[in-house]
Design a protein around this motif. Structure first.
Motif, mmCIF file in Angstrom:
data_model
loop_
_atom_site.group_PDB
_atom_site.id
_atom_site.type_symbol
_atom_site.label_atom_id
_atom_site.label_comp_id
_atom_site.label_asym_id
_atom_site.label_seq_id
_atom_site.Cartn_x
_atom_site.Cartn_y
_atom_site.Cartn_z
ATOM 1 N N ASN A 50 0.866 -1.183 0.000
ATOM 2 C CA ASN A 50 0.000 0.000 0.000
ATOM 3 C C ASN A 50 0.889 1.215 0.000
ATOM 4 O O ASN A 50 1.304 1.689 1.044
ATOM 5 C CB ASN A 50 -0.858 0.016 1.258
ATOM 6 C CG ASN A 50 -2.125 -0.746 1.037
ATOM 7 O OD1 ASN A 50 -2.924 -0.374 0.180
ATOM 8 N ND2 ASN A 50 -2.299 -1.817 1.765
ATOM 9 N N SER A 66 -4.686 5.265 2.075
ATOM 10 C CA SER A 66 -3.358 4.709 2.330
ATOM 11 C C SER A 66 -2.504 5.716 3.072
ATOM 12 O O SER A 66 -1.741 5.345 3.965
ATOM 13 C CB SER A 66 -2.661 4.322 1.026
ATOM 14 O OG SER A 66 -3.139 3.093 0.594
ATOM 15 N N ARG A 75 -5.211 -4.983 5.559
ATOM 16 C CA ARG A 75 -3.909 -4.476 5.163
ATOM 17 C C ARG A 75 -2.787 -5.406 5.615
ATOM 18 O O ARG A 75 -1.830 -5.634 4.892
ATOM 19 C CB ARG A 75 -3.699 -3.055 5.701
ATOM 20 C CG ARG A 75 -4.383 -2.032 4.824
ATOM 21 C CD ARG A 75 -4.654 -0.716 5.488
ATOM 22 N NE ARG A 75 -5.605 0.021 4.663
ATOM 23 C CZ ARG A 75 -5.252 0.884 3.722
ATOM 24 N NH1 ARG A 75 -3.985 1.148 3.497
ATOM 25 N NH2 ARG A 75 -6.166 1.484 2.997
#
Ligand code: UDP
Ligand code: MG
Length: 318
Positions: free
Chosen positions: A177, A219, A291
């Protein structure tokens, strides 16, 4: 060809309309530079003529290196690919393919490189964009600098001249990310901003869909701030606090007035409200889990289809 001192790294996603102008501006610019430079173009899975145009330029001119990704990976990953293939020994200049950020600004950036600055980034004084978008950018950057745990500069994008040392360090950062402007700041060393006016697009429309822009913005927040996960604790504290206040009021009324109103509506509202709060809290938690999962998959950042370097095509055999 002598190894270049500077590489221009430019991701392209359906930028055929801008291609000719882009190349003309770069050719002119490179002829004014007192050292060898190269251009690394990254085709981020374009569906228009961009791929073809890139082929013909790279096959005819050794100063152009073209990296073709296997599909659309998004701007940040395309930049990561470009940084891997760029050979510029001194520094790398990140530019957009739509010429919103003038590559000619390198002349203003270079003196700072000589003075020992490792990251020289553009700071947008003005930008040509719709009112709504300008406000959203304005607000986002200001919120980010408040909540981020690093000193993010305001109104700054990926447009920057970055030293070879910092590029090597960025290339070693494996996070999937990617919020490059944050990673760049996080690295540290001497960094400086140079103000400039951001132009409108040369041609065509934005290649950043609303979804892509949102995911970049998120992000930034998730990678460089602890606020999302902390918010849950704050909300929990707020819920407990307000229920205690409510309890005290009810007890007070009971002892000193003797009649406690039995509110059915209030109960329902509170129930639904805190049900919602818990859902949001779980959603934020889920975002972190997602994530972590994505990072733990350890997939490569991008897949290269082929590269044309020194007028020679090398296809990726996997
Ligand atoms: N771009 C890319 N992949 C994408 C989206 C954009 O490589 O999925 C490129 C695009 O071709 C351009 C640069 O990234 O060179 C910046 O995109 P754009 O100008 O559309 O973004 P905006 O300036 O509207 O934020
Ligand atoms: Mg643009």
């Amino acid at each position: 060809m002598a190894l270049p001192e500077i590489s221009f790294v430019i991701p392209l996603y359906n930028e055929a309309e801008n291609f000719e102008t882009l190349i003309r501006r770069l050719d002119e610019l490179m002829s004014t530079l007192p050292f060898a430079a190269e251009v690394v173009l990254i085709d981020d899975g374009s569906k228009d003529n961009t791929t073809l145009l890139m082929h013909s330029i790279a096959e005819g001119d050794p100063r152009y290196v073209c990296v073709f990704l296997s599909r659309n990976h998004g701007h940040q990953l395309a930049l990561a690919a470009g940084m891997k293939y760029a050979r510029g020994g001194r520094a790398i200049m990140m530019v957009d393919g739509d010429l919103q950020d003038p590559p000619e600004l390198i002349h203003e950036f270079l003196p700072f490189l000589d003075q020992g600055y490792e990251v020289i980034y553009g700071v947008r004084r003005k930008r040509k964009e719709s009112m709504v978008k300008r406000f959203a950018y304005w607000a986002y950057y200001r919120i980010m600098t408040k909540i981020a745990n690093i000193d993010l500069p305001l109104d700054t994008g990926d447009f920057a001249l970055v030293s070879r040392r910092v590029i090597n360090l960025l290339n070693k950062m494996p996070e999937r990310n990617r919020y490059l402007r944050g990673m760049r700041t996080w690295i540290g060393f001497k960094q400086i901003g140079v103000e400039y006016d951001r132009f409108g697009r040369n041609a065509g429309t934005t290649k950043y869909s609303f979804g892509k822009l949102m995911s970049l913005a998120l992000s930034g927040i998730y990678n460089f701030s602890d606020l999302p996960i902390r918010i849950m604790t704050y909300l929990g504290g707020f819920a407990i606090g307000s229920s205690l206040i409510y309890l005290i009021t009810v007890l007070y009324k009971k002892f000193f007035w003797g009649n406690v109103p039995t509110g059915f509506t209030a109960t329902i509202i509170i129930l639904i409200f805190f049900g919602g709060v818990q859902m949001i809290a779980m959603g934020i938690l889920g975002e972190y889990v997602l994530r972590i999962y994505r990072e733990s998959q350890q997939r490569p950042l991008f897949i290269v289809d082929k590269v044309i370097q020194d007028q020679e095509e090398i296809s990726n055999q996997g």
